[in-house]
Design an enzyme around this catalytic site. Structure first.
Site, PDB file in Angstrom:
ATOM      1  N   LYS A  81       0.859  -1.195   0.000  1.00  0.00           N
ATOM      2  CA  LYS A  81       0.000   0.000   0.000  1.00  0.00           C
ATOM      3  C   LYS A  81       0.897   1.248   0.000  1.00  0.00           C
ATOM      4  CE  LYS A  81      -3.878   1.900   2.736  1.00  0.00           C
ATOM      5  NZ  LYS A  81      -4.713   1.682   3.927  1.00  0.00           N
ATOM      6  N   SER A 156      -9.552   1.760   3.208  1.00  0.00           N
ATOM      7  CA  SER A 156      -8.711   2.505   2.294  1.00  0.00           C
ATOM      8  C   SER A 156      -7.690   1.661   1.524  1.00  0.00           C
ATOM      9  CB  SER A 156      -7.962   3.583   3.080  1.00  0.00           C
ATOM     10  OG  SER A 156      -7.093   2.990   4.029  1.00  0.00           O
ATOM     11  N   SER A 180      -9.640  -0.743   7.379  1.00  0.00           N
ATOM     12  CA  SER A 180      -9.115  -0.520   6.027  1.00  0.00           C
ATOM     13  C   SER A 180      -8.426  -1.711   5.366  1.00  0.00           C
ATOM     14  CB  SER A 180      -8.147   0.658   6.036  1.00  0.00           C
ATOM     15  OG  SER A 180      -8.864   1.853   6.158  1.00  0.00           O
TER      16      SER A 180
END
Lengths: 485, 110
Positions: A81, A156, A180
């Site tokens: 990420k 996210s 997330s």
């Protein structure tokens, strides 16, 4: 053989590479080609490391040919990420503010993965600075759900979940502050795990809300996620909250037997579930019961306060953490700024998107309101009560089962109300507030879209959570989106 | 519990150094009013004598917990060069910022 590499688990690919049945270079080339071909429509990656990944793969092949150990994840493509540092590469956090920021050091988690032969294949999209539940707030690109391109992949860590679901890589790292990792994993039909607070180092993660932030794995199956946890779950003196405990042996403990395990279900708090979600949830619980678990009903009266508590603490901590983004030491400085005050305010005006601004204004309000006790202290007190309520529930059961979300992936752009968006994380947020280990595993499909269940344990019971997840998953086939199979 | 108005939002934007356009201020006013009114649901919970949460490990004794804490240890840090590499404006030695006119600064503070 190469034609089906993406249908393998990370462990299966690792075994093939370790035995010499396939070279790491061939495997990485296969996945790079897959990213080049399929990510155009998905938008999961912000940056793909073609050269770096192939160089690392060559190194693995060389080590193997010399008879040296190649590691537990030898040659396995892993995505990171884009709020986690990979030395020398961009860490944009999907924000215009950091489009030119190169990581000056390696995140501990990346270091640990590479030590075990993992190949970092690229950086994935997210909601700007991990603020969001849909990946729609990325300032750089939009990511689509591989199961339905009109739908959000969740957030996210939406880029990481979409990349793993479409088998553009066989594992990824996400960060989880309120759900997330688990929510996008559920929306994309893959496994996502948030460890006990302190189990995985956050050194090299761009902080959002430090008392809630976690890093964890996203994988196609629970055994792959467990293997990643074996590698990641180590003490790190560079994270002040890192737990100084010995690493755990996840895989050897995953026998698939959960006889005698008690699972608590807070049934009366599932009202917001659609009939189809309720039916799948019921089916999942029955399946755990058939595997030998004992099911008991538990109470969780404060569940409906968790999102409010999270919003207060999360935005207050973010407002505190984000003071450092001032356009002085790093970030994009506004070209219009001529004074120091203008550097601060115009750089943030240009660099931050609306969701980030909204949360920072809210956090500043909470921290500066005439009576700070009204919100911040009160929220921290209720957080104590939530943790206590969960602790009491664990007196009656070993694990708690809930849905990850009330429904499946929503259509992109369909949720505009900020409160409604926060409520998407109702079942995941309490586990961040109390620092508990929780896993999201696919439980089936509703109208062609995945639905996930969440298993949560008391602090430090990460291994037990994986044991139950593996037993649940064992008799199911991994979900693979039809257009990416 | 607390009523916010558009002036509050303008003041907050100054406090957190985020320049906002009038239309943004208007939108944030609507959003924050909604969020704060939602967050007020926590006021109904009795928290008398409940301590605020902390990540202190309750299974440890106080002495054990203290032993787990430690003072900052000076160690290898980033080189000047790698620190400066990300600065929007810098020389070989330092980060560059505009000249600060303290007279103007004190006037604006007043």
């Amino acid at each position: 053989m190469n034609a089906a590499l993406h249908t393998l688990s990370a462990i299966e690919l690792r075994d093939l590479i370790s035995q010499g049945s396939i070279s790491a270079v061939d495997a990485i080339q296969y996945f790079l080609e897959r990213i080049d071909r399929l990510d155009v429509s998905l938008g999961a990656f912000l940056n793909v490391f073609h050269t770096r990944a192939l160089e690392k793969a060559e190194l693995i092949d060389r080590q193997r040919s010399q008879g040296k150990p190649v590691g537990k994840l030898a040659g396995v493509p892993i995505a990171i990420k884009d709020n986690i540092h990979v030395l020398g590469e961009l860490t944009t956090c999907a924000s215009k503010f950091l489009t030119n920021y190169r990581a000056p050091f390696e995140a501990t988690v990346v270091e640990l993965l590479e030590q075990e032969g993992a190949i970092i294949i690229g950086k994935t999209n997210l909601d700007e600075f991990a603020m969001g539940s849909s990946t729609e707030y990325s300032a750089l690109k939009s990511t689509r759900n591989p199961w339905n391109l009109n739908c959000s992949p969740g957030g996210s860590s939406g880029g990481s979940a979409a990349a793993v679901a479409a088998r553009l890589c066989l594992g990824a790292l996400g960060s989880d502050t309120g759900g997330s990792i688990r929510q996008p994993a559920a929306f994309c039909g893959v496994v996502g795990f948030k460890p006990t607070y302190g189990r995985v180092s956050r050194h090299g993660l761009v902080s959002l809300a430090s008392s809630l932030d976690h890093i964890g794995p996203i994988a196609t199956c629970s055994r792959d996620a467990a293997l990643m946890m074996e590698i990641l779950g180590k003490y790190c003196p560079r994270d002040a909250m890192s737990a100084n405990r010995p690493p755990e042996d996840y895989l050897n403990e995953m026998s698939g037997d959960i006889k005698g395990l008690t699972i608590g279900v807070p049934w009366r708090y599932f009202d917001s579930l659609s009939p189809a979600s309720k039916a799948l949830m019921q089916e999942a619980i029955t399946s755990l019961e058939k595997l030998g678990a004992q099911i008991v009903e538990i109470d969780f009266a404060l569940l409906d306060k968790a999102v409010a508590v999270y919003s207060i603490i999360g935005s207050a901590e973010a407002a505190f953490n984000f003071a450092r983004f001032d356009g002085i030491k790093y970030g994009v400085r506004s070209a219009k700024a001529t004074t120091i005050d203008e550097i601060y305010s115009l750089s943030k005006e240009d660099g931050f998107g609306p969701e980030v601004k909204r949360r920072l204004l809210l956090g500043t309000y909470i921290l500066s309101s005439c009576d700070q006790n009204t919100y911040y202290t009160k929220a921290q007190q209720i957080r104590t009560l939530i943790a206590k309520q969960l602790e009491e529930a664990f007196q009656k059961c070993d694990l708690i089962a809930t849905p990850v979300t009330a429904s499946t992936a929503f259509e992109s752009g369909s949720i505009r109300d900020p409160v409604q968006m926060s409520l998407e994380d109702t079942y995941t947020i309490p586990m961040n507030l109390a620092g508990l280990p929780a896993i999201s595993i696919p439980a089936g499909l509703i109208n062609g879209k995945p639905f996930g269940i969440q298993l949560t344990g008391p602090q430090k019971s990460d291994v037990k959570v994986f044991q139950a997840a593996y037993a649940f998953e064992k008799r199911r086939k991994p979900l693979l989106p039809p257009q990416h199979s | 519990m607390h009523e916010i108005c558009q002036e509050t939002i303008a003041k907050l934007s100054g406090l957190c150094h985020i320049e906002c356009t009038p239309s943004e201020l208007d939108q944030f006013f609507k959003d924050l009013r909604l969020l704060i009114s939602y967050m007020d649901c926590i006021q109904s919970i009795n928290t008398d004598s409940v301590p605020p949460y902390c990540h202190y490990d309750q299974t440890l004794s106080w002495d054990q917990a203290q032993a787990h804490m430690y003072a900052d240890i000076p160690g290898n840090t980033l080189s000047r060069q790698s620190m400066l590499a990300n600065a929007p404006q810098h020389t070989e030695e330092v980060v560059v910022i505009p000249f600060i006119d303290t007279t103007t600064a004190s006037k604006s503070a007043l």
